[in-house]
Design an enzyme around this catalytic site. Structure first.
Site, PDB file in Angstrom:
ATOM      1  CB  ALA A 189     -24.259 -17.162  32.288  1.00  0.00           C
ATOM      2  CE1 TYR A 190     -26.026 -22.473  25.746  1.00  0.00           C
ATOM      3  CE2 TYR A 190     -27.202 -20.798  24.482  1.00  0.00           C
ATOM      4  CZ  TYR A 190     -26.644 -22.064  24.573  1.00  0.00           C
ATOM      5  OH  TYR A 190     -26.693 -22.918  23.486  1.00  0.00           O
ATOM      6  CB  ALA A 191     -26.112 -14.604  25.673  1.00  0.00           C
ATOM      7  CB  SER A 195     -20.735 -19.309  27.244  1.00  0.00           C
ATOM      8  OG  SER A 195     -21.916 -19.857  26.657  1.00  0.00           O
ATOM      9  CE  LYS A 196     -23.217 -22.359  23.095  1.00  0.00           C
ATOM     10  NZ  LYS A 196     -22.422 -23.530  22.702  1.00  0.00           N
TER      11      LYS A 196
END
Ligand SMILES: NC(=O)c1ccc[n+]([C@@H]2O[C@H](COP(=O)([O-])OP(=O)(O)OC[C@H]3O[C@@H](n4cnc5c(N)ncnc54)[C@H](OP(=O)(O)O)[C@@H]3O)[C@@H](O)[C@H]2O)c1
Length: 238
Positions: free
Chosen positions: A156-158, A160-161
């Protein structure tokens, strides 16, 4: 000689600690009047006081970037000061590095995407018009090398970025004609609360001041120069 950002207002989201605080401190040192934002008022006040003691001009304003109402209230509060807006740093972000996507709660997904991606959209929607009206400026989005690579247990973090990188490349073209440079900075692991430290040699990790140094390089470029994307790695693998 006057400081390069004299007479300019800079906004740094997530400026109460970590990378955002280092960036805010650096921009104040370059002469800007700095507005830092975050959700927790005590930490914001402490950070603004610290920059003040260093000789900078800094105010903290509570604003959750994932809330449209908060972002609109921030603009309302700044009012006529926005006529001096020259720099917007979209730095606020949350991590999430402990579970595969199929074990990730929808609430965790929402928190990460709403802060790291939607929040940048809200901030740019609100403040790009002021930069255009002021004749140009810099928008700097703090992404991550996780926006260029696979990140198992941090999908999810990846996402978003990776999304933030696409948003940055596209808006860079939209705003270029208005003399607004949209730069995306993608650091590797930085020594802050957000970053997992297990198995890492902290002395070899990037420090918040390293990211702030890159921001200083971006905002002090000549008007004809545009470093649009910067990948920042530690010199030695931590
Ligand atoms: N540390 C790393 O290894 C690393 C590497 C690459 C990229 N980055 C990126 O760098 C940025 C800063 O990270 P950091 O390491 O400095 O993190 P940090 O130390 O955890 O600081 C995060 C900052 O963002 C604020 N924040 C979080 N959610 C927010 C929200 N919804 N609205 C407004 N402010 C919010 C926090 O204050 P409150 O909690 O009070 O809101 C705090 O000021 C993030 O975008 C991160 O993804 C970090």
């Amino acid at each position: 000689m006057s400081a390069p950002l004299n007479n300019q207002l800079a906004i740094v989201t997530g400026g109460s600690r970590g990378i955002g605080l280092a960036i805010a401190s650096q921009l104040a040192e370059l002469g800007a009047e700095v507005i830092i934002t975050a959700r927790k008022p005590d930490a914001l006040k402490k950070a603004a006081d610290l920059i003040g003691r260093q000789g900078g001009r800094c105010d903290g304003v509570c604003c959750d970037v994932s809330s449209l109402a908060d972002v609109e209230a921030l603009a309302h509060k700044l009012g006529a000061r926005l006529r001096k807006l020259g720099v917007l740093v979209n730095n606020a972000g949350v991590g999430g590095f402990s579970a595969p996507l199929h074990e990730t709660d929808p609430s965790t997904w929402d928190s990460i995407l709403n802060t790291n991606l939607r929040g940048v959209y809200y901030m740019m929607r609100q403040f790009a018009p002021a930069l255009i009206a002021n004749g140009g400026g810099d928008i700097i989005n703090i992404s991550s090398l996780a926006g260029k690579n696979a990140l198992p247990n941090g999908a999810a973090y990846a996402a978003s970025k990776w999304g933030l990188n696409g948003l940055s490349y596209s808006t860079a073209e939209e705003l270029r004609g208005h003399k607004v440079r949209v730069t995306v900075i993608c650091p590797g692991s930085v020594n802050t609360e957000l970053s997992p430290h297990e198995g890492k040699n902290v002395s070899k990790m990037l420090q918040p001041s390293d990211v702030a140094h890159v921001v200083a390089m971006v905002v002090t470029q000549a008007p004809q120069s545009f470093a649009s994307e910067i990948l920042l790695r530690p010199a030695q693998k931590p």
